[in-house]
Enzyme design. Structure first.
Site, mmCIF file in Angstrom:
data_model
loop_
_atom_site.group_PDB
_atom_site.id
_atom_site.type_symbol
_atom_site.label_atom_id
_atom_site.label_comp_id
_atom_site.label_asym_id
_atom_site.label_seq_id
_atom_site.Cartn_x
_atom_site.Cartn_y
_atom_site.Cartn_z
ATOM 1 N N TYR A 33 25.336 19.147 77.141
ATOM 2 C CA TYR A 33 25.835 20.089 76.058
ATOM 3 C C TYR A 33 25.627 19.641 74.592
ATOM 4 O O TYR A 33 25.465 18.450 74.343
ATOM 5 C CB TYR A 33 27.542 20.406 76.279
ATOM 6 C CG TYR A 33 28.323 19.306 76.011
ATOM 7 C CD1 TYR A 33 28.435 18.216 76.488
ATOM 8 C CD2 TYR A 33 29.279 19.398 74.848
ATOM 9 C CE1 TYR A 33 29.156 17.065 76.270
ATOM 10 C CE2 TYR A 33 29.842 18.258 74.382
ATOM 11 C CZ TYR A 33 30.135 17.032 75.321
ATOM 12 O OH TYR A 33 30.884 16.201 74.618
ATOM 13 N N ARG A 52 18.785 15.574 70.024
ATOM 14 C CA ARG A 52 19.535 14.818 71.064
ATOM 15 C C ARG A 52 19.758 15.777 72.385
ATOM 16 O O ARG A 52 19.571 15.286 73.523
ATOM 17 C CB ARG A 52 21.020 14.508 70.658
ATOM 18 C CG ARG A 52 21.929 13.666 71.597
ATOM 19 C CD ARG A 52 23.055 13.180 71.065
ATOM 20 N NE ARG A 52 23.921 14.543 70.811
ATOM 21 C CZ ARG A 52 25.149 14.154 70.325
ATOM 22 N NH1 ARG A 52 25.574 13.074 69.656
ATOM 23 N NH2 ARG A 52 25.784 15.226 69.918
ATOM 24 N N ARG A 100 24.992 24.872 97.440
ATOM 25 C CA ARG A 100 25.614 23.384 96.867
ATOM 26 C C ARG A 100 24.894 22.412 97.818
ATOM 27 O O ARG A 100 25.333 22.268 99.185
ATOM 28 C CB ARG A 100 27.087 23.427 97.348
ATOM 29 C CG ARG A 100 27.999 22.004 96.615
ATOM 30 C CD ARG A 100 29.346 22.076 96.841
ATOM 31 N NE ARG A 100 29.810 20.797 96.171
ATOM 32 C CZ ARG A 100 29.806 19.738 96.817
ATOM 33 N NH1 ARG A 100 29.338 19.612 98.025
ATOM 34 N NH2 ARG A 100 30.288 18.580 96.070
ATOM 35 N N LYS A 149 24.670 13.289 76.779
ATOM 36 C CA LYS A 149 25.729 14.060 76.530
ATOM 37 C C LYS A 149 26.115 15.001 77.583
ATOM 38 O O LYS A 149 25.740 16.233 77.640
ATOM 39 C CB LYS A 149 25.576 14.785 75.016
ATOM 40 C CG LYS A 149 26.876 15.190 74.453
ATOM 41 C CD LYS A 149 26.542 15.779 72.988
ATOM 42 C CE LYS A 149 27.696 16.491 72.440
ATOM 43 N NZ LYS A 149 29.093 15.576 72.488
ATOM 44 N N GLU A 182 33.596 3.341 71.821
ATOM 45 C CA GLU A 182 33.726 4.607 70.872
ATOM 46 C C GLU A 182 34.959 5.401 71.161
ATOM 47 O O GLU A 182 35.520 5.052 72.321
ATOM 48 C CB GLU A 182 32.449 5.346 71.149
ATOM 49 C CG GLU A 182 32.257 6.016 72.495
ATOM 50 C CD GLU A 182 31.134 6.776 72.820
ATOM 51 O OE1 GLU A 182 30.642 7.240 71.903
ATOM 52 O OE2 GLU A 182 30.705 6.710 73.866
ATOM 53 N N LEU A 207 27.589 7.153 73.227
ATOM 54 C CA LEU A 207 26.628 8.468 72.635
ATOM 55 C C LEU A 207 26.244 8.199 71.138
ATOM 56 O O LEU A 207 27.144 7.920 70.601
ATOM 57 C CB LEU A 207 27.764 9.531 72.815
ATOM 58 C CG LEU A 207 26.864 10.907 72.514
ATOM 59 C CD1 LEU A 207 25.771 11.278 73.637
ATOM 60 C CD2 LEU A 207 27.618 12.248 72.217
HETATM 61 N N1 PLP Z 1 30.998 9.719 70.871
HETATM 62 C C1 PLP Z 1 31.293 10.615 72.127
HETATM 63 C C2 PLP Z 1 31.695 10.273 73.401
HETATM 64 C C3 PLP Z 1 31.440 12.235 71.750
HETATM 65 O O1 PLP Z 1 31.817 13.060 72.861
HETATM 66 C C4 PLP Z 1 31.051 12.667 70.572
HETATM 67 C C5 PLP Z 1 30.975 14.138 70.284
HETATM 68 O O2 PLP Z 1 31.596 14.681 70.836
HETATM 69 C C6 PLP Z 1 30.675 11.514 69.671
HETATM 70 C C7 PLP Z 1 30.468 10.372 69.858
HETATM 71 C C8 PLP Z 1 30.208 12.205 68.122
HETATM 72 O O3 PLP Z 1 29.169 12.668 68.069
HETATM 73 P P1 PLP Z 1 28.363 13.744 67.165
HETATM 74 O O4 PLP Z 1 28.577 13.050 65.756
HETATM 75 O O5 PLP Z 1 27.016 14.058 67.437
HETATM 76 O O6 PLP Z 1 29.453 14.911 67.126
#
Ligand code: PLP
Length: 287
Positions: A33, A52, A100, A149, A182, A207
């Site tokens: 997503y 991304r 499935r 993501k 993070e 991420l």
């Molecule tokens: N880290 C994680 C785990 C996230 O889910 C997100 C955004 O949803 C981010 C960092 C920040 O990413 P972005 O700046 O692209 O929204």
């Protein structure tokens, strides 16, 4: 005003938007997503989010559901139909509908593409910006490919609920070596006593936030010394400043970590400057 969603080629009333029970996103979290912020009617960091998205798709060997031109057209049409000024477009792509089976469905199975929008009155309250928010720390129990993501967000669901239960805005996740990876839906930043801006380097453990990349560029353009490296919870407790970043929060000051005051307990100049710089830059560059 009617609220519209987009599902596999059709604009449908949001209340009726649905995918099949054998969608692989529902069965296996087999999908990715993106969330793109709409700021004053325009997309922020659109190119970064599309780049991304394609990286996530490629890493999971998922077919792209449409060209970028089509994706951007649909995003714009949904924003228009929903009369969105400020908020976000959510875009999800899954490996489609199939009986499935853990193995991939036959080649040619169309991916599922869903888009929805969300409207906000404002992205943060004045108190959050002027006083900063609090975070708690929790163990990072996620998988080894946090750079993708993916819609498999159960650890973050649990983490965000723990933060909410503790009256905190976000939970920062900690690896076994006590370094901060993070936030559950944001990247984590500190400013050291020497004034160096520190955030974890990209790789499989975080991420790589699109907002993170823009903030790094703006920091470097503004002459702020930057280090991309892991930092420990102890280092964060003792930092001069801390903040978090994401598409919807931009750069948001963090003034309490696990109940301890960060710096002098007020949003610091680096976070405040970068937040303003991000908003100005997004207004200038947005599509
Ligand atoms: N880290 C994680 C785990 C996230 O889910 C997100 C955004 O949803 C981010 C960092 C920040 O990413 P972005 O700046 O692209 O929204």
């Amino acid at each position: 005003m009617a609220r519209w969603a987009y599902v596999n080629g059709r604009y449908v009333p949001h209340a009726l938007a649905a995918v099949h029970v054998e969608d692989r996103g529902f069965q296996f979290a087999d999908g990715v997503y993106e969330v793109v912020t709409v700021l004053d009617g325009r997309f922020a960091d659109l190119e970064g989010h599309l780049a991304r998205l394609h990286r996530s798709l490629a890493e999971l060997r998922l077919p792209a559901p449409a060209s970028n031109r089509v994706l951007v057209f649909v995003m714009g049409e949904l924003v228009r139909r929903n009369g969105l000024r400020n908020g976000s477009v959510y875009m999800q792509v899954t490996r489609g509908v199939a009986p499935r089976d853990f193995r991939f469905p036959p080649a040619g199975t169309p991916p599922t593409l869903v888009m929805t929008t969300r409207s906000v009155q404002r992205f943060a309250t004045p108190e959050q910006v002027e006083q900063g928010v609090s975070v708690i720390t929790i163990p990072d129990i996620r998988w080894g490919r946090r750079d993708i993501k993916s819609v498999a967000l159960l650890p973050q669901v649990l983490g965000k609920q723990r933060a909410a239960d503790a009256g905190a805005f976000e939970a920062w996740m900690i690896d076994p070596d006590w370094t901060v990876t993070e936030g559950c839906s944001s990247n984590a930043w500190i400013v050291t006593g020497q004034g160096v801006l520190v955030t974890r380097e990209p790789g499989m453990r975080i991420l790589n936030g699109v907002t993170r990349l823009s903030l790094l560029r703006l920091a470097r353009e503004g002459g702020i010394p930057v280090e991309e490296r892991p930092f420990t919870v102890e280092e964060a407790y003792g930092a001069r400043e801390a903040f978090l970043s994401s598409a919807g929060t931009f750069a948001l000051p963090v003034t309490r970590i696990d109940g301890r005051t960060v710096g002098d307990g007020r949003p610091g100049p680096v976070a405040t400057t970068l937040r303003a710089a991000y908003l100005a830059d997004a207004a200038r560059r947005s599509a």
